[in-house]
Design a protein around this motif. Structure first.
Motif, PDB file in Angstrom:
ATOM      1  N   LEU A  65       0.833  -1.210   0.000  1.00 20.11           N
ATOM      2  CA  LEU A  65       0.000   0.000   0.000  1.00 20.11           C
ATOM      3  C   LEU A  65       0.865   1.257   0.000  1.00 20.11           C
ATOM      4  O   LEU A  65       0.492   2.278  -0.591  1.00 20.11           O
ATOM      5  N   MET A  66       2.015   1.204   0.661  1.00 21.09           N
ATOM      6  CA  MET A  66       2.958   2.332   0.615  1.00 21.09           C
ATOM      7  C   MET A  66       3.403   2.554  -0.831  1.00 21.09           C
ATOM      8  O   MET A  66       3.428   3.681  -1.318  1.00 21.09           O
ATOM      9  N   ASP A  67       3.716   1.464  -1.524  1.00 20.87           N
ATOM     10  CA  ASP A  67       4.148   1.569  -2.922  1.00 20.87           C
ATOM     11  C   ASP A  67       3.020   2.085  -3.816  1.00 20.87           C
ATOM     12  O   ASP A  67       3.258   2.926  -4.696  1.00 20.87           O
ATOM     13  N   LEU A  68       1.805   1.585  -3.597  1.00 16.76           N
ATOM     14  CA  LEU A  68       0.659   2.020  -4.402  1.00 16.76           C
ATOM     15  C   LEU A  68       0.389   3.511  -4.203  1.00 16.76           C
ATOM     16  O   LEU A  68       0.162   4.245  -5.171  1.00 16.76           O
ATOM     17  N   ALA A  69       0.438   3.965  -2.957  1.00 17.22           N
ATOM     18  CA  ALA A  69       0.207   5.383  -2.656  1.00 17.22           C
ATOM     19  C   ALA A  69       1.325   6.248  -3.247  1.00 17.22           C
ATOM     20  O   ALA A  69       1.060   7.313  -3.813  1.00 17.22           O
ATOM     21  N   GLN A  70       2.564   5.780  -3.133  1.00 18.69           N
ATOM     22  CA  GLN A  70       3.688   6.547  -3.678  1.00 18.69           C
ATOM     23  C   GLN A  70       3.590   6.645  -5.196  1.00 18.69           C
ATOM     24  O   GLN A  70       3.814   7.712  -5.770  1.00 18.69           O
ATOM     25  N   LEU A  71       3.222   5.555  -5.842  1.00 22.18           N
ATOM     26  CA  LEU A  71       3.060   5.563  -7.294  1.00 22.18           C
ATOM     27  C   LEU A  71       2.011   6.587  -7.720  1.00 22.18           C
ATOM     28  O   LEU A  71       2.208   7.339  -8.668  1.00 22.18           O
ATOM     29  N   HIS A  72       0.899   6.641  -6.983  1.00 26.10           N
ATOM     30  CA  HIS A  72      -0.157   7.591  -7.344  1.00 26.10           C
ATOM     31  C   HIS A  72       0.317   9.036  -7.146  1.00 26.10           C
ATOM     32  O   HIS A  72       0.066   9.889  -8.004  1.00 26.10           O
ATOM     33  N   SER A  73       1.008   9.308  -6.049  1.00 25.28           N
ATOM     34  CA  SER A  73       1.533  10.664  -5.826  1.00 25.28           C
ATOM     35  C   SER A  73       2.498  11.062  -6.941  1.00 25.28           C
ATOM     36  O   SER A  73       2.423  12.178  -7.460  1.00 25.28           O
ATOM     37  N   GLU A  74       3.390  10.162  -7.288  1.00 28.92           N
ATOM     38  CA  GLU A  74       4.344  10.453  -8.356  1.00 28.92           C
ATOM     39  C   GLU A  74       3.633  10.663  -9.694  1.00 28.92           C
ATOM     40  O   GLU A  74       3.969  11.582 -10.446  1.00 28.92           O
ATOM     41  N   ASN A  75       2.638   9.821  -9.987  1.00 30.20           N
ATOM     42  CA  ASN A  75       1.914   9.959 -11.248  1.00 30.20           C
ATOM     43  C   ASN A  75       1.144  11.273 -11.328  1.00 30.20           C
ATOM     44  O   ASN A  75       1.039  11.861 -12.405  1.00 30.20           O
ATOM     45  N   MET A  76       0.594  11.738 -10.193  1.00 28.58           N
ATOM     46  CA  MET A  76      -0.124  13.020 -10.223  1.00 28.58           C
ATOM     47  C   MET A  76       0.815  14.147 -10.656  1.00 28.58           C
ATOM     48  O   MET A  76       0.404  15.051 -11.390  1.00 28.58           O
ATOM     49  N   LYS A  78       3.947  13.719 -12.320  1.00 23.43           N
ATOM     50  CA  LYS A  78       4.556  13.442 -13.624  1.00 23.43           C
ATOM     51  C   LYS A  78       3.567  13.561 -14.786  1.00 23.43           C
ATOM     52  O   LYS A  78       3.966  13.870 -15.905  1.00 23.43           O
ATOM     53  N   HIS A  79       2.280  13.291 -14.522  1.00 23.29           N
ATOM     54  CA  HIS A  79       1.275  13.328 -15.592  1.00 23.29           C
ATOM     55  C   HIS A  79       0.290  14.485 -15.428  1.00 23.29           C
ATOM     56  O   HIS A  79      -0.736  14.515 -16.105  1.00 23.29           O
ATOM     57  N   ASP A  80       0.607  15.399 -14.503  1.00 18.06           N
ATOM     58  CA  ASP A  80      -0.124  16.655 -14.354  1.00 18.06           C
ATOM     59  C   ASP A  80      -1.634  16.485 -14.172  1.00 18.06           C
ATOM     60  O   ASP A  80      -2.440  16.975 -14.962  1.00 18.06           O
ATOM     61  N   PHE A  81      -2.011  15.774 -13.119  1.00 19.90           N
ATOM     62  CA  PHE A  81      -3.427  15.666 -12.758  1.00 19.90           C
ATOM     63  C   PHE A  81      -3.528  15.638 -11.238  1.00 19.90           C
ATOM     64  O   PHE A  81      -2.545  15.409 -10.536  1.00 19.90           O
ATOM     65  N   TYR A  82      -4.731  15.878 -10.744  1.00 20.36           N
ATOM     66  CA  TYR A  82      -5.004  15.807  -9.307  1.00 20.36           C
ATOM     67  C   TYR A  82      -6.383  15.184  -9.158  1.00 20.36           C
ATOM     68  O   TYR A  82      -7.403  15.861  -9.281  1.00 20.36           O
ATOM     69  N   SER A  83      -6.405  13.875  -8.947  1.00 18.22           N
ATOM     70  CA  SER A  83      -7.676  13.150  -8.937  1.00 18.22           C
ATOM     71  C   SER A  83      -7.461  11.748  -8.361  1.00 18.22           C
ATOM     72  O   SER A  83      -6.341  11.233  -8.356  1.00 18.22           O
ATOM     73  N   HIS A  84      -8.555  11.134  -7.926  1.00 19.23           N
ATOM     74  CA  HIS A  84      -8.506   9.731  -7.506  1.00 19.23           C
ATOM     75  C   HIS A  84      -8.428   8.812  -8.720  1.00 19.23           C
ATOM     76  O   HIS A  84      -7.983   7.678  -8.612  1.00 19.23           O
ATOM     77  N   VAL A  85      -8.865   9.295  -9.855  1.00 18.95           N
ATOM     78  CA  VAL A  85      -8.753   8.552 -11.107  1.00 18.95           C
ATOM     79  C   VAL A  85      -7.449   8.980 -11.773  1.00 18.95           C
ATOM     80  O   VAL A  85      -7.228  10.167 -12.008  1.00 18.95           O
TER      81      VAL A  85
END
Length: 183
Positions: A65-76, A78-85
């Motif tokens: 879950l730490m990895d999943l959360a970190q991946l989402h933070s990084e993707n927000m 790197k890919h310029d979005f702010y969303s749960h999707v």
């Protein structure tokens, strides 16, 4: 005349270069990987402190879950979005399933999926409601306070979950993108 113009341009170019260099070093030197890990841990601890205040058990750190959360933070960032999707159109449960994580838990007669909180908190001297967030402690406090003051986010923090993960990643302007995943 040409020498004066050239000298002035050179002076401004040097200033611009030095300003750019200072900005680059000030942001990169502020956030070492160790600092980010420390802030993630503080967010984890402050979140559990909210649960303890309400007589609930501490959430257990789960590396996946730490990895999943970190991946989402990084993707927000790197890919310029702010969303749960995410940028690929996946919600937290779909992201967990994609990475072969157990996304659903049976509790009695019902199934509960992974829950998620996200936040943006700047590394800045005057953040509304938080003040100066330019230390790991104050940034973590500001982020967790924001979730506490938001009923849907606070509901996740106090929810019937066992496991927990935290992600945090900064953009080039010093905006921290935080993610909490609960299961």
């Amino acid at each position: 005349m040409i020498i004066v113009i050239f000298g002035t341009m050179r002076k401004y170019s040097i200033r611009l270069f030095l300003t750019s260099l200072w900005t680059l070093f000030s942001l990169t030197s502020v956030f070492t990987q160790e600092d980010v890990e420390q802030m993630r841990q503080m967010i984890f601890e402050k979140t559990n402190a909210l649960r303890i205040e309400k007589g609930l058990s501490k959430l257990i750190r789960l590396d996946s879950l730490m990895d999943l959360a970190q991946l989402h933070s990084e993707n927000m960032v790197k890919h310029d979005f702010y969303s749960h999707v995410d940028h690929l159109g996946r919600n937290p449960v779909e992201r967990a399933e994609k990475y072969k994580l157990k996304a659903w838990v049976r509790k009695g007669n019902r199934f509960t999926g992974i829950a998620e909180n996200i936040a943006q908190t700047p590394w800045f001297e005057n953040v509304k409601g938080c003040g100066d967030t330019r230390s790991p402690e104050s940034l973590a406090e500001c982020m967790v306070s924001g979730w506490k003051n938001s009923p849907p986010h606070y509901k996740n923090i106090l929810g019937d979950f066992t496991y927990f993960g935290v992600g945090l990643y900064f953009d080039e302007k010093g905006m921290g993108f935080g993610t909490q995943n609960f299961r």
